[in-house]
Design an enzyme around this catalytic site. Structure first.
Site, mmCIF file in Angstrom:
data_model
loop_
_atom_site.group_PDB
_atom_site.id
_atom_site.type_symbol
_atom_site.label_atom_id
_atom_site.label_comp_id
_atom_site.label_asym_id
_atom_site.label_seq_id
_atom_site.Cartn_x
_atom_site.Cartn_y
_atom_site.Cartn_z
ATOM 1 N N ARG A 70 0.835 -1.187 -0.023
ATOM 2 C CA ARG A 70 0.100 -0.100 0.103
ATOM 3 C C ARG A 70 0.901 1.273 -0.131
ATOM 4 N NH1 ARG A 70 -4.818 -1.880 4.291
ATOM 5 N NH2 ARG A 70 -6.313 -2.626 2.597
ATOM 6 N N GLY A 90 -8.907 -7.881 -1.002
ATOM 7 C CA GLY A 90 -8.934 -8.685 -0.214
ATOM 8 C C GLY A 90 -8.212 -9.991 -0.207
ATOM 9 N N GLY A 136 -12.869 -3.895 1.169
ATOM 10 C CA GLY A 136 -14.060 -3.439 0.908
ATOM 11 C C GLY A 136 -14.474 -2.560 -0.048
ATOM 12 N N LYS A 188 -18.500 -16.915 1.387
ATOM 13 C CA LYS A 188 -19.921 -16.645 1.678
ATOM 14 C C LYS A 188 -20.717 -16.081 0.515
ATOM 15 C CE LYS A 188 -19.981 -16.112 6.743
ATOM 16 N NZ LYS A 188 -20.238 -15.072 7.677
HETATM 17 P P1 AMP Z 1 -13.912 -13.920 1.122
HETATM 18 O O1 AMP Z 1 -13.201 -13.104 2.379
HETATM 19 O O2 AMP Z 1 -15.327 -13.795 1.196
HETATM 20 O O3 AMP Z 1 -12.997 -13.660 -0.270
HETATM 21 O O4 AMP Z 1 -13.496 -15.509 1.492
HETATM 22 C C1 AMP Z 1 -12.145 -15.853 1.438
HETATM 23 C C2 AMP Z 1 -12.080 -17.189 2.348
HETATM 24 O O5 AMP Z 1 -12.833 -18.167 1.972
HETATM 25 C C3 AMP Z 1 -10.729 -17.843 2.289
HETATM 26 O O6 AMP Z 1 -10.197 -17.565 3.791
HETATM 27 C C4 AMP Z 1 -10.928 -19.128 1.975
HETATM 28 O O7 AMP Z 1 -10.187 -20.252 2.819
HETATM 29 C C5 AMP Z 1 -12.396 -19.361 2.166
HETATM 30 N N1 AMP Z 1 -12.879 -20.502 1.416
HETATM 31 C C6 AMP Z 1 -12.691 -20.573 0.092
HETATM 32 N N2 AMP Z 1 -13.334 -21.716 -0.164
HETATM 33 C C7 AMP Z 1 -13.882 -22.328 0.742
HETATM 34 C C8 AMP Z 1 -14.571 -23.383 0.880
HETATM 35 N N3 AMP Z 1 -14.841 -24.366 0.153
HETATM 36 N N4 AMP Z 1 -14.840 -23.951 2.266
HETATM 37 C C9 AMP Z 1 -14.586 -22.955 3.218
HETATM 38 N N5 AMP Z 1 -13.887 -21.738 3.055
HETATM 39 C C10 AMP Z 1 -13.641 -21.533 1.796
#
Ligand code: AMP
Length: 400
Positions: A36, A357, A380, A207
């Site tokens: 950054r 992120g 974000g 999610k």
């Molecule tokens: P996000 O911050 O929403 O982009 O989510 C990233 C996180 O999702 C990372 O820490 C990954 O380890 C987790 N992730 C990705 N695929 C899976 C999965 N199949 N099951 C559980 N966690 C996951």
């Protein structure tokens, strides 16, 4: 760009207030990833070259108690910045008052000064994070022009980005975008509002609920939306595919159905998954096509899905990627993310953008970052941009 930029300003001998995002990881006074800071150098160097006086503001972490101040001082950042610029940087251990004002008045053209962590002001009634108008006005009074170069905080309405911009404009002075902010708006903005087609979005991560805004915004704009990562299995559940003990948001299954109905064949889901008995790197694993056996959880997309996704991506002219394809932090489940990242690096005719992120962390960890067109510095902020939201930090900058 419809906003004023740093190139529109006369900076010679001006006190240039700059909001940068120096919210970097620091352990025992040592800076970890300084990306950054490096990303803000073009703006700072330009001010120096033009003979302006660069007065830098940034937040660092969250300041909740007096004790936090010891850990969250920007002093080590000032020292590191001096090394990056190869010139002295004056650090002022205060966010207001005579010490700061005197230091600014003593600056020569081309000097650089860093103000203490803006969030020290949060101890006294959340003045920074709550966008206290008096604070924005006070900071604005310290300079002749304001440059916002902090994309990472552009989705926040704080005194050091929005308050200061509003106060500058109210005082008949200018608030402009720095080079980093301009670059982020150019790449993310063009991708979302004016993409070269085919435009493919890749959405992953944990999610559905975190990405729903992005899916809804891109559903009419993108030609294909590839879904991977943990959110896949809520879609699987909606389709009636067995998911074993994979991640699922039960309360989002209906929503996933709605999205699938609306998106039709635009939405591309994995066809196979690498599944393990436990959430552990060395847990016994197996690849399932379609239904996942009881006792297994999907932790990565499988090889057939990688091939399917590559096929969708190969003719793309614009690709936006947010969220990993699996639990990339564990080497045994990083392959899907790595393969997709590597493949994006081969798409030399396409604009490839990673939206902040965890996906940024993933492409860096996997060593493919330098092959992509743009890696956003805001997690974000980039997500909100992809959701089509107006970011207050950008909106507050003067129009051209
Ligand atoms: P996000 O911050 O929403 O982009 O989510 C990233 C996180 O999702 C990372 O820490 C990954 O380890 C987790 N992730 C990705 N695929 C899976 C999965 N199949 N099951 C559980 N966690 C996951």
């Amino acid at each position: 760009m419809a906003k004023l930029t740093i190139d529109d300003l006369d900076l010679k001998s001006k006190k240039v207030l700059v909001r940068v995002d120096f919210n970097v990881p620091i352990k025992n006074g040592v800076i970890g990833d300084d990306n950054r800071m490096v990303a803000a150098l073009p703006t700072i160097k330009h001010i120096i070259e033009q003979g302006g006086k660069a007065i830098l503001f940034s937040h660092l972490g969250r300041v909740k108690t007096e004790e936090d101040k010891k850990e969250l001082t920007l002093r080590p950042v000032a020292e590191h910045l001096a090394e990056l610029l190869n010139k002295p940087v004056t650090f002022v251990p205060a966010t207001r008052g005579a010490q700061l004002e005197d230091a600014i008045n003593n600056m020569n053209d081309g000097d650089v000064l860093l103000v203490e962590n803006t969030r020290f002001e949060d101890l006294d009634g959340k003045k920074e994070s709550g966008n206290d108008p008096e604070l924005g006005k006070y900071w604005a009074s310290l300079g002749d022009v304001f440059v916002n170069d902090a994309f990472g905080t552009a989705h926040r309405k704080h005194a050091s980005n929005v308050g200061i911009s509003e106060a500058m404009k109210a005082a008949g002075k200018k608030a402009a975008a720095g080079y980093l902010l301009e670059k982020e708006i150019k790449f993310l903005g063009n991708a979302v509002d004016n993409p070269a087609h085919p435009f493919v979005a890749i959405l992953g991560g944990a999610k559905v609920s975190d990405k729903i805004g992005v899916i809804n915004h891109l559903i009419d704009k993108a030609d294909k939306i590839i879904v991977g990562g943990g959110m896949t299995y809520t879609f699987y559940a909606a389709k009636g595919i067995k998911i074993g003990k994979s991640l699922v948001e039960e309360d989002k299954i209906d929503l996933a159905k709605e999205i699938m109905d609306k998106a039709g064949d635009k939405l591309v889901l994995p066809v196979d998954n690498v599944c393990a008995t436990n959430f552990k790197n060395d847990a016994p694993s197996k690849i399932f096509e379609g239904d996942i056996e009881d006792g297994y959880m999907a932790l990565d997309i499988g090889p057939k899905s990688v091939e399917l996704f590559k096929n969708v991506l190969k003719d793309a002219k614009t690709v936006v990627w947010n969220g990993p394809m699996g639990v990339f932090e564990m080497p045994n489940f990083a392959k899907g993310t790595l393969e997709i990242g590597k493949f994006l690096g081969t798409l030399t005719d396409a604009t490839t953008i990673v939206g902040g992120g965890d996906s940024t962390a993933a492409v860096k960890k996997l060593g493919v970052a330098d092959k992509l067109t743009h890696i956003s510095t805001g997690g974000g902020a980039s997500l909100e941009y992809l959701e089509g939201k107006t970011l207050p930090g950008i909106a507050a900058v003067s129009d051209k």
